[in-house]
Write an enzyme that holds these catalytic residues in place. Structure first.
Site, short mmCIF file in Angstrom:
data_model
loop_
_atom_site.label_atom_id
_atom_site.label_comp_id
_atom_site.label_asym_id
_atom_site.label_seq_id
_atom_site.Cartn_x
_atom_site.Cartn_y
_atom_site.Cartn_z
CG ASN A 1 -41.82 7.92 -21.87
OD1 ASN A 1 -43.04 7.85 -21.63
ND2 ASN A 1 -41.21 9.04 -22.14
CG HIS B 1 -40.63 16.21 -23.90
ND1 HIS B 1 -41.58 15.20 -23.91
CD2 HIS B 1 -39.57 15.71 -24.59
CE1 HIS B 1 -41.11 14.16 -24.58
NE2 HIS B 1 -39.88 14.45 -25.02
NE ARG C 1 -46.30 12.20 -21.72
CZ ARG C 1 -45.04 12.09 -22.17
NH1 ARG C 1 -44.79 11.70 -23.40
NH2 ARG C 1 -44.04 12.37 -21.37
CE1 TYR D 1 -40.10 5.44 -28.29
CE2 TYR D 1 -39.61 6.10 -26.04
CZ TYR D 1 -40.25 6.33 -27.24
OH TYR D 1 -41.04 7.43 -27.40
CD GLU E 1 -42.18 9.81 -24.99
OE1 GLU E 1 -41.19 9.29 -25.53
OE2 GLU E 1 -42.17 10.94 -24.49
CD GLU F 1 -37.78 9.65 -22.21
OE1 GLU F 1 -36.83 10.17 -22.82
OE2 GLU F 1 -38.43 8.71 -22.65
C1 GBH Z 1 -38.06 9.50 -25.97
O1 GBH Z 1 -36.83 9.27 -25.38
C2 GBH Z 1 -38.37 10.95 -25.92
O2 GBH Z 1 -39.19 11.26 -24.81
C3 GBH Z 1 -38.98 11.52 -27.18
O3 GBH Z 1 -38.92 12.91 -27.15
C4 GBH Z 1 -38.27 10.94 -28.38
O4 GBH Z 1 -38.69 11.52 -29.58
C5 GBH Z 1 -38.53 9.46 -28.38
O5 GBH Z 1 -38.09 8.89 -27.19
C6 GBH Z 1 -37.84 8.72 -29.51
O6 GBH Z 1 -36.44 8.80 -29.39
O7 GBH Z 1 -29.21 1.36 -25.53
O8 GBH Z 1 -27.81 2.96 -24.46
O9 GBH Z 1 -28.61 3.33 -26.73
C7 GBH Z 1 -36.22 8.04 -25.63
C8 GBH Z 1 -35.37 7.60 -24.46
C9 GBH Z 1 -33.27 6.82 -23.75
C10 GBH Z 1 -34.42 5.60 -25.43
C11 GBH Z 1 -31.97 6.25 -24.18
C12 GBH Z 1 -33.13 5.02 -25.91
C13 GBH Z 1 -30.85 4.58 -25.47
C14 GBH Z 1 -30.22 3.56 -24.66
N1 GBH Z 1 -34.18 6.91 -24.87
N2 GBH Z 1 -32.13 4.97 -24.86
S1 GBH Z 1 -28.87 2.74 -25.40
#
Ligand code: GBH
Length: 477
Positions: free
Chosen positions: A300, A126, A83, A302, A380, A171
């Site tokens: 995605n 992206h 991807r 995390y 992701e 995203e």
């Molecule tokens: C992804 O976004 C991206 O697609 C990628 O490019 C990036 O490298 C990867 O993650 C790693 O960061 O609890 O309020 O602090 C991550 C999306 C959205 C995850 C906001 C963390 C923070 C919420 N992020 N979130 S908070």
């Protein structure tokens, strides 16, 4: 999680796709080569204080020049699919005419992938808008949605004979709210109404692109990737905490998934953003365009959050030392706070909560896959750690390996309980440019030495190569 999935051998369905992901600005480098011009990230990285150490993507992992080596690496890792995203600024450098020299890079990359039997999973956007389009208003300008659909057509004309999977946006929450409201990401604007305008126009661009692609490629697998977050209330019995969780769920998850899949903004989300001008941007017919049917919903994931409301916390006797404001820049989040749990965290301080992914996938299956049977794919998932390489560059990252092990088990649990998940992408193939964190955070299953550009597969990468080859997660030792 059932005991078998928690520690035994966990076998994935036949045909499940194993992949790894990256994004153009994070890995390509060659920022001004062959006619590419600035994207909003090149410009943002020049703003003092915007990015840690002032790092930019001028070189990054130099994948633009090293894609052959990287595809060979993917093959060694037994990946079924890669991807990646394409850079709008390479293809339409000033937002206008096509730049054939830039476009040709994706020809070479796609051919190399296919020659190695790796399925190209292409994302059109992206986060790297051409700076020239930002100067015309960026995503706050409705016209950008139409420019995006033009760019989708350019890419399809060039690659449609070889690429069958198309993701429009990665995203849009991040593009809209980190970019236009919080200002932590490019273009660094801080406006609530611009963030909402951007969110709507991103979705409009998605819908227009899906229409254009569908017309040209009825059989293609078309979709979008959203960043879902699982929000749990501090006290599920306290209505104020429950409402705080609802608000965050509204902005992260339903703000995008509802219009795109159900063709309507959720009433409670509209109420949360009342008075900020969103409705001024919603023209007749937009929601039909935005909800043009898709085949795949990219997920995605995390981490989750435990969220509460300040009034409820006051009743509980006040702030805990670890409480923090939501880093969410969304409108109307006043009084919402995040209460860290007793969970291990990664180098991003994100809580490790694999069971949240099980619940998320089951919820998405129920609420968003619809009668047409939209397929879910985890596009992701991964973690940053402060890796310590030995002299050879090898990293024995048992922590990252455990993260993948736990999340893959959580996905299998969701599949067993009925979620139609057909693939998984580790974020990321390589250590790379982590946006506002520059090169300060490492997410790769492969280490990159930024001095020499040498790649070294980490322990997690070796383990993942076996998982991808066998289609199973081995029993926990
Ligand atoms: C992804 O976004 C991206 O697609 C990628 O490019 C990036 O490298 C990867 O993650 C790693 O960061 O609890 O309020 O602090 C991550 C999306 C959205 C995850 C906001 C963390 C923070 C919420 N992020 N979130 S908070």
């Amino acid at each position: 999680i059932s005991p078998a999935n928690a520690s035994g051998v966990v076998r994935f369905p036949e045909g499940f796709l194993w992949g790894a992901a990256t994004a153009a600005y994070q890995v390509e480098g060659a920022a001004w080569t062959d006619g590419r011009q600035d994207s909003i990230w090149d410009e943002f990285a020049r703003v003092p204080g915007a990015v840690l150490h002032g790092d930019d993507g001028a070189v990054a992992c130099d994948q633009y020049h090293r894609y052959r080596e990287d595809v060979a690496l993917m093959r060694r890792l037994n990946l079924d699919t890669y991807r990646f995203s394409t850079s709008w600024s390479r293809v339409h450098p000033a937002g206008g005419p096509v730049n054939p020299a830039g476009l040709a890079y994706y020809d070479r990359l796609v051919d190399e992938l296919l020659a190695n039997d790796i399925l190209p999973w292409l994302t059109l956007y992206h986060w790297d808008l051409p700076q020239a389009l930002e100067e015309q208003g960026g995503w706050a300008n409705r016209d950008t949605a139409y420019r995006f659909a033009d760019y989708a057509v350019t890419m399809h004309e060039a690659l449609g004979d070889r690429v069958g999977v198309w993701t429009t946006l990665n995203e849009p929450w991040c593009s809209a709210f980190l970019g236009y409201t919080g200002g932590q990401h490019a273009p660094g604007r801080q406006s609530r109404s611009d963030g909402l305008a951007a969110a709507h126009h991103l979705m409009l661009g998605h819908g227009l692109a899906v229409q254009a692609l569908r017309e040209r490629a009825p059989e293609a697998n078309l979709g979008i990737t959203l960043n879902f977050e699982v929000e749990d209330p501090v006290d599920p019995e306290n209505p104020a905490d429950v409402d705080a969780a609802r608000r965050l769920d509204g902005q992260f998850n339903r703000m995008f998934a509802d219009p795109i899949i159900k063709g309507a903004y959720a009433p409670d989300v509209l109420e949360d953003v009342a008075g900020l001008g969103l409705e001024d941007h919603v023209h007749d017919g937009d929601l039909e365009i935005i909800s043009t049917p898709i085949d795949s919903l990219g997920v995605n994931y995390y981490h989750g959050n435990l969220v509460g409301s300040e009034p409820a916390r006051a009743e509980r006797g006040g702030e805990a030392p670890t409480d923090r404001a939501t880093s969410s820049p969304f409108p109307n989040d006043e009084g919402v706070y995040v209460h860290p749990r007793d969970l291990p965290v990664t180098d991003m301080e994100w809580e490790i909560q694999p069971e949240g992914l099980t619940r998320l996938l089951l919820r998405l299956q129920k609420d968003y896959t619809g009668p047409a049977g939209i397929k879910l794919c985890v596009t992701e998932n991964g973690c940053a750690y402060d890796d310590v390489p030995d002299e050879s560059g090898y990293v024995d990252d048992q922590n990252r390996l455990d993260f993948y092990d736990g999340h893959l088990r959580a996905i299998k649990e969701a599949i067993d309980l009925g979620a139609d998940v057909n693939g998984y992408f580790a974020w990321s193939l390589l250590d790379n440019y982590e946006w506002a964190w520059g090169y300060g955070k490492r997410f790769g299953i492969v280490r990159v030495d930024y001095e020499t550009q040498e790649r070294t597969v980490k322990a997690s990468g070796r383990w993942y190569a076996d998982v991808a080859r066998d289609g199973l997660v081995p029993a926990r030792p």
